[in-house]
Every structure is written in structure tokens, then in C-alpha cells.
Scaffold this motif. Sequence first.
Motif, PDB file in Angstrom:
ATOM      1  N   GLU A 127      31.002  45.552  47.123  1.00  0.00           N
ATOM      2  CA  GLU A 127      31.926  46.694  47.073  1.00  0.00           C
ATOM      3  C   GLU A 127      31.803  47.454  45.767  1.00  0.00           C
ATOM      4  O   GLU A 127      31.904  48.687  45.740  1.00  0.00           O
ATOM      5  CB  GLU A 127      33.354  46.181  47.270  1.00  0.00           C
ATOM      6  CG  GLU A 127      33.618  45.661  48.679  1.00  0.00           C
ATOM      7  CD  GLU A 127      34.966  45.002  48.811  1.00  0.00           C
ATOM      8  OE1 GLU A 127      35.622  44.776  47.772  1.00  0.00           O
ATOM      9  OE2 GLU A 127      35.364  44.686  49.954  1.00  0.00           O
ATOM     10  N   LYS A 128      31.547  46.723  44.685  1.00  0.00           N
ATOM     11  CA  LYS A 128      31.370  47.388  43.384  1.00  0.00           C
ATOM     12  C   LYS A 128      30.109  48.236  43.383  1.00  0.00           C
ATOM     13  O   LYS A 128      30.102  49.380  42.912  1.00  0.00           O
ATOM     14  CB  LYS A 128      31.301  46.338  42.282  1.00  0.00           C
ATOM     15  CG  LYS A 128      31.157  46.935  40.885  1.00  0.00           C
ATOM     16  CD  LYS A 128      31.122  45.840  39.828  1.00  0.00           C
ATOM     17  CE  LYS A 128      30.953  46.449  38.435  1.00  0.00           C
ATOM     18  NZ  LYS A 128      30.910  45.395  37.379  1.00  0.00           N
ATOM     19  N   LYS A 180      33.920  35.510  48.309  1.00  0.00           N
ATOM     20  CA  LYS A 180      34.757  36.570  47.743  1.00  0.00           C
ATOM     21  C   LYS A 180      34.021  37.300  46.621  1.00  0.00           C
ATOM     22  O   LYS A 180      34.056  38.532  46.531  1.00  0.00           O
ATOM     23  CB  LYS A 180      36.063  35.988  47.229  1.00  0.00           C
ATOM     24  CG  LYS A 180      37.024  37.014  46.655  1.00  0.00           C
ATOM     25  CD  LYS A 180      38.300  36.348  46.143  1.00  0.00           C
ATOM     26  CE  LYS A 180      39.248  37.381  45.535  1.00  0.00           C
ATOM     27  NZ  LYS A 180      40.456  36.724  44.973  1.00  0.00           N
ATOM     28  N   ARG A 181      33.322  36.520  45.770  1.00  0.00           N
ATOM     29  CA  ARG A 181      32.570  37.145  44.667  1.00  0.00           C
ATOM     30  C   ARG A 181      31.442  38.015  45.199  1.00  0.00           C
ATOM     31  O   ARG A 181      31.179  39.106  44.675  1.00  0.00           O
ATOM     32  CB  ARG A 181      32.023  36.062  43.738  1.00  0.00           C
ATOM     33  CG  ARG A 181      33.088  35.355  42.918  1.00  0.00           C
ATOM     34  CD  ARG A 181      32.479  34.532  41.793  1.00  0.00           C
ATOM     35  NE  ARG A 181      31.634  33.451  42.291  1.00  0.00           N
ATOM     36  CZ  ARG A 181      32.086  32.239  42.572  1.00  0.00           C
ATOM     37  NH1 ARG A 181      33.387  31.966  42.425  1.00  0.00           N
ATOM     38  NH2 ARG A 181      31.266  31.295  43.006  1.00  0.00           N
ATOM     39  N   GLU A 222      32.964  41.223  46.588  1.00  0.00           N
ATOM     40  CA  GLU A 222      33.407  42.109  45.506  1.00  0.00           C
ATOM     41  C   GLU A 222      32.216  42.789  44.821  1.00  0.00           C
ATOM     42  O   GLU A 222      32.297  43.959  44.427  1.00  0.00           O
ATOM     43  CB  GLU A 222      34.235  41.318  44.499  1.00  0.00           C
ATOM     44  CG  GLU A 222      35.594  40.899  45.040  1.00  0.00           C
ATOM     45  CD  GLU A 222      36.345  39.974  44.093  1.00  0.00           C
ATOM     46  OE1 GLU A 222      35.698  39.452  43.146  1.00  0.00           O
ATOM     47  OE2 GLU A 222      37.550  39.767  44.299  1.00  0.00           O
TER      48      GLU A 222
END
Length: 274
Positions: A259-260, A252-253, A256
Amino acid sequence: MNRLSVVIITKNEEKNLGRCLHSVKNIADEIIVFDSNSTDDTLMIAKSFGAKVYTHPFEGYVKQKNLANDKASHEWVLSLDADEALSPELEASILAVKKAPAHNAYELKRLTNYCGTWIKHCGWYPDRKIRLFRKGHGAWMGDQIHEHWDLFENAGTMGQLNGDLLHYSYYSFSDHIKQIEKFTEIAARAAVAKGKDCSLIKLWLGPKWRFFTDYVVRLGFLDGYAGYMVCKYSAWASFAKYSKMRQYARLKRVREKVEKNAATYNYQPYGQYR
């Protein structure tokens, strides 16, 4: 005497359903079987006992059980799983409630049969569950695999019944392993979705503490070999859940972060071009 609806949710339960329905034939004024598209003889067995059968795609235990309860015609509901059955003492207790209820909900003691052995320790007994209740005074609540029925606030009191709800959980160790895989997957993904993670210390110590608690503190050793296996697999389930949580939290990290960066540099991750 109050009338009682027995409500059961099913999915391919031909192995268990007949025993469950036979155990309630003396107390049920109506039987509701709420099925999730079974492909075996579940529905045929249900109809042979005179049950009212409804089908609905499975949407999680909480929603499924609340939808099933809505089908009940009578004020009082006994909610069972297909792999459960009433002991004679519990049957007598329920009949007494039908004659003169003192509360709006009742807890039942659940006694589990594990590969042919009744487990009376390991933290598995008495495993109290609210299963008999007055309709409209509460609802099924909880997450995907830990559903429970709760009284609404100021909806009356709760009592306890004598006798055991007999739970025929696992017929083999393979059944237990399959269930662990299924439930730990659901639990781990749900935990990570809520922002949870698992440390290495918890991953290492958690399963060991679980085994010690169940086998020693909760006297699992008194259940013999079956008790040992219950405690061992419970510890393994803790390890499986925590390791999956740690893996999925890391993924998940990473997602993310990608995506960032995509938003920062105004480009689309490779996968979105496929």
C-alpha cells in the motif's frame, strides 16, 4: 427477599441448557434466555422452563451479555453460560444473598468437567468469576473472548460465595481441539490488529513454559490422564496462537508495504482492478 433474574446467552445449546435451567429453578424469579439464532431445540427447551426468550445476532461476548442483562427485570442478576450449573452448596449461598446481600457483586468458583473428569488443578480451579451482581453497578468488559464483569468505580464491594459453579466444558478431545482453533484464530487476529507480533524465541519457549507451569507448578499431574491432556492442549493452544500471530503480523507488514508503494508511485494494487 430480593428478586433475582437469571440471564443466559445461547447458541445451539440443546445439549446443555436443560441441565443449567434445572439447576436454577429454586432460586430464579425470572429466567432470560438471550439467543443468537439457534437452529436446534435450544428455544423449545428454554420455553419449557418458562424462560423469557429474546433473539439477537451475535455481536461478541461482551456486547451480547450486556444486551442480555438489559432485559433483566430485577435488581439482582445471575449471569450463566448454558454449559454451567449450580452445585447445591452454591444454590444455598445464592439464596442467602437474596435474603441479605452484603456486597454489590459476588465471585463464584468455577469447577470444570473435562471429558468426564473434574479438573481441580492445571490452573483451572478455582477460576473465580463475578457472576452474581446488582444491576447497574457494573458491566461486562474485555476483548472478544476474554470477557469479564467488573464493578464500576465506587460502586460498592465484592464478596465470594461458597460452592462451585459446575462447568461442563468439553465432552471429547475433539471439542477441545475445535475450541482451540476458534479461539486462537480470534486472539491472534485481535493481537495483530493491536500491533503485536511474536518472536521465534517466544514461539519456541512459550508453549513449553505453559506446559511446565500447568502440569508441574499448578499440579496438573494430580488430575491424572485428563490433567495431562488439559496441560498438553493448553500448551498447543499457546503454540497455535503465537504461530498465527507471527504469520498474520508478517502478512500485515507485506500488505502495508504494498500500500505504501502504491501511494508512492500512484498506482493501484492488482487486486483493486478485479
